[in-house]
Design a protein around this motif. Sequence first.
Motif, PDB file in Angstrom:
ATOM      1  N   GLU A  64       0.636  -1.176  -0.037  1.00  0.00           N
ATOM      2  CA  GLU A  64      -0.078   0.029   0.050  1.00  0.00           C
ATOM      3  C   GLU A  64       0.917   1.140   0.082  1.00  0.00           C
ATOM      4  OE1 GLU A  64      -2.869  -0.068   3.275  1.00  0.00           O
ATOM      5  OE2 GLU A  64      -4.319  -1.339   1.885  1.00  0.00           O
ATOM      6  N   ALA A  65       2.062   1.464   0.605  1.00  0.00           N
ATOM      7  CA  ALA A  65       2.750   2.426   0.823  1.00  0.00           C
ATOM      8  C   ALA A  65       3.486   2.718  -0.633  1.00  0.00           C
ATOM      9  CB  ALA A  65       3.973   1.872   1.755  1.00  0.00           C
ATOM     10  N   ASP A  66       3.547   1.691  -1.347  1.00  0.00           N
ATOM     11  CA  ASP A  66       4.265   1.901  -2.648  1.00  0.00           C
ATOM     12  C   ASP A  66       3.117   2.423  -3.630  1.00  0.00           C
ATOM     13  OD1 ASP A  66       6.704   0.439  -2.277  1.00  0.00           O
ATOM     14  OD2 ASP A  66       5.752  -1.451  -2.815  1.00  0.00           O
ATOM     15  N   VAL A  67       2.005   2.158  -3.477  1.00  0.00           N
ATOM     16  CA  VAL A  67       1.016   2.342  -4.345  1.00  0.00           C
ATOM     17  C   VAL A  67       0.317   3.773  -4.002  1.00  0.00           C
ATOM     18  CG1 VAL A  67      -1.164   1.713  -5.283  1.00  0.00           C
ATOM     19  CG2 VAL A  67       0.518   0.081  -4.967  1.00  0.00           C
ATOM     20  N   GLY A  69       1.506   6.049  -1.285  1.00  0.00           N
ATOM     21  CA  GLY A  69       2.550   6.588  -0.690  1.00  0.00           C
ATOM     22  C   GLY A  69       2.549   6.362   0.991  1.00  0.00           C
ATOM     23  N   ALA A  70       3.649   6.836   1.471  1.00  0.00           N
ATOM     24  CA  ALA A  70       4.225   6.347   2.884  1.00  0.00           C
ATOM     25  C   ALA A  70       2.986   7.144   3.741  1.00  0.00           C
ATOM     26  CB  ALA A  70       5.315   6.943   3.245  1.00  0.00           C
ATOM     27  N   GLY A  71       2.580   5.993   4.792  1.00  0.00           N
ATOM     28  CA  GLY A  71       1.595   6.526   5.630  1.00  0.00           C
ATOM     29  C   GLY A  71      -0.077   6.373   5.296  1.00  0.00           C
ATOM     30  N   LYS A  72       0.021   6.247   4.079  1.00  0.00           N
ATOM     31  CA  LYS A  72      -1.291   6.289   3.314  1.00  0.00           C
ATOM     32  C   LYS A  72      -1.982   4.860   3.160  1.00  0.00           C
ATOM     33  CE  LYS A  72      -1.089  10.933   1.627  1.00  0.00           C
ATOM     34  NZ  LYS A  72      -0.954  11.629  -0.060  1.00  0.00           N
ATOM     35  N   SER A  73      -3.303   4.604   3.157  1.00  0.00           N
ATOM     36  CA  SER A  73      -3.665   3.311   2.997  1.00  0.00           C
ATOM     37  C   SER A  73      -4.713   3.229   1.615  1.00  0.00           C
ATOM     38  CB  SER A  73      -4.344   2.709   3.938  1.00  0.00           C
ATOM     39  OG  SER A  73      -5.356   3.369   4.484  1.00  0.00           O
ATOM     40  N   ASP A  74      -5.133   2.115   1.231  1.00  0.00           N
ATOM     41  CA  ASP A  74      -6.130   1.976  -0.071  1.00  0.00           C
ATOM     42  C   ASP A  74      -7.309   2.661   0.560  1.00  0.00           C
ATOM     43  OD1 ASP A  74      -7.649   1.019  -2.037  1.00  0.00           O
ATOM     44  OD2 ASP A  74      -6.804  -1.067  -1.850  1.00  0.00           O
ATOM     45  N   PRO A  75      -7.823   3.655  -0.424  1.00  0.00           N
ATOM     46  CA  PRO A  75      -8.872   4.490  -0.108  1.00  0.00           C
ATOM     47  C   PRO A  75     -10.160   3.361  -0.310  1.00  0.00           C
ATOM     48  CG  PRO A  75      -8.103   5.089  -2.120  1.00  0.00           C
ATOM     49  CD  PRO A  75      -7.096   4.075  -1.448  1.00  0.00           C
ATOM     50  N   GLU A  76     -10.393   2.386  -0.907  1.00  0.00           N
ATOM     51  CA  GLU A  76     -11.224   1.393  -1.259  1.00  0.00           C
ATOM     52  C   GLU A  76     -11.445   0.578  -0.071  1.00  0.00           C
ATOM     53  OE1 GLU A  76     -13.416   1.120  -3.980  1.00  0.00           O
ATOM     54  OE2 GLU A  76     -12.323   2.851  -4.574  1.00  0.00           O
ATOM     55  N   PRO A  77     -12.780   0.214   0.508  1.00  0.00           N
ATOM     56  CA  PRO A  77     -12.679  -0.660   1.665  1.00  0.00           C
ATOM     57  C   PRO A  77     -12.424  -2.092   1.257  1.00  0.00           C
ATOM     58  CG  PRO A  77     -15.007  -0.029   0.920  1.00  0.00           C
ATOM     59  CD  PRO A  77     -14.197   0.951   0.293  1.00  0.00           C
ATOM     60  N   THR A  78     -11.689  -2.708   2.192  1.00  0.00           N
ATOM     61  CA  THR A  78     -11.292  -4.178   1.879  1.00  0.00           C
ATOM     62  C   THR A  78     -12.588  -5.216   2.142  1.00  0.00           C
ATOM     63  OG1 THR A  78      -9.147  -3.800   2.493  1.00  0.00           O
ATOM     64  CG2 THR A  78      -9.737  -6.039   2.835  1.00  0.00           C
ATOM     65  N   PRO A  79     -12.876  -5.956   1.482  1.00  0.00           N
ATOM     66  CA  PRO A  79     -13.990  -6.802   2.067  1.00  0.00           C
ATOM     67  C   PRO A  79     -13.734  -7.511   3.117  1.00  0.00           C
ATOM     68  CG  PRO A  79     -13.282  -7.349  -0.373  1.00  0.00           C
ATOM     69  CD  PRO A  79     -12.404  -6.121   0.221  1.00  0.00           C
ATOM     70  N   LYS A 113     -12.064  -8.305  -7.162  1.00  0.00           N
ATOM     71  CA  LYS A 113     -11.062  -7.503  -8.163  1.00  0.00           C
ATOM     72  C   LYS A 113     -11.212  -6.424  -8.341  1.00  0.00           C
ATOM     73  CE  LYS A 113     -12.099  -9.332 -12.594  1.00  0.00           C
ATOM     74  NZ  LYS A 113     -11.502 -10.116 -13.855  1.00  0.00           N
ATOM     75  N   THR A 114     -10.683  -5.295  -8.407  1.00  0.00           N
ATOM     76  CA  THR A 114     -10.721  -4.145  -8.711  1.00  0.00           C
ATOM     77  C   THR A 114      -9.581  -3.209  -9.222  1.00  0.00           C
ATOM     78  OG1 THR A 114     -10.310  -3.131  -6.501  1.00  0.00           O
ATOM     79  CG2 THR A 114     -12.582  -3.666  -6.943  1.00  0.00           C
ATOM     80  N   THR A 115      -9.697  -2.106  -9.956  1.00  0.00           N
ATOM     81  CA  THR A 115      -8.605  -1.401 -10.638  1.00  0.00           C
ATOM     82  C   THR A 115      -8.613  -0.121  -9.404  1.00  0.00           C
ATOM     83  OG1 THR A 115      -9.883   0.000 -11.953  1.00  0.00           O
ATOM     84  CG2 THR A 115      -8.893  -2.077 -13.023  1.00  0.00           C
ATOM     85  N   VAL A 116      -7.265   0.294  -9.052  1.00  0.00           N
ATOM     86  CA  VAL A 116      -7.053   1.267  -8.425  1.00  0.00           C
ATOM     87  C   VAL A 116      -6.050   2.368  -8.742  1.00  0.00           C
ATOM     88  CG1 VAL A 116      -7.959   0.195  -6.061  1.00  0.00           C
ATOM     89  CG2 VAL A 116      -5.462   0.149  -6.695  1.00  0.00           C
ATOM     90  N   SER A 117      -6.062   3.481  -8.518  1.00  0.00           N
ATOM     91  CA  SER A 117      -5.023   4.344  -9.103  1.00  0.00           C
ATOM     92  C   SER A 117      -4.133   4.728  -7.797  1.00  0.00           C
ATOM     93  CB  SER A 117      -5.720   5.755  -9.494  1.00  0.00           C
ATOM     94  OG  SER A 117      -6.741   5.386 -10.693  1.00  0.00           O
TER      95      SER A 117
END
Length: 119
Positions: A64-67, A69-79, A113-117
């Motif tokens: 998630e940090a790679d995608v 940024g550091a200290g941020k997480s995926d904005p999409e809720p995880t199932p 499965k989803t696409t994220v930016s």
Amino acid sequence: MKKLLAGILVACILGIGALAGGGYFLFKLFTKSTVSPQAYSSVQVGDTREAVRADISDAVEFTEADVFGAGKSDPEPTPKGADCELYMSSDVTDASGNLYYRFCFRDGQLVEKTTVSGA
């Protein structure tokens, strides 16, 4: 003088060949380490984690940090009860940034499965 010019010409041709070969190698390395849109489409909800990984073979998983940024997480809720894996698309970008494919698994089965930016 002619020998010097011939030597320079040969060196230039070899240099151009080395650059082209290196560029081709990097291109193949990139495309091998990403997930193609065709591979993403072939993966279906309900597939096992092993089947999904076989379809995306050599793709490199991102954190998630790679995608985001550091200290941020995926904005999409995880199932609920699932864990997700992120892989870069070989399409590289969409209008808002790098395009990634997110595969979420619960009990060894693909549940989303989803696409994220990315950032």
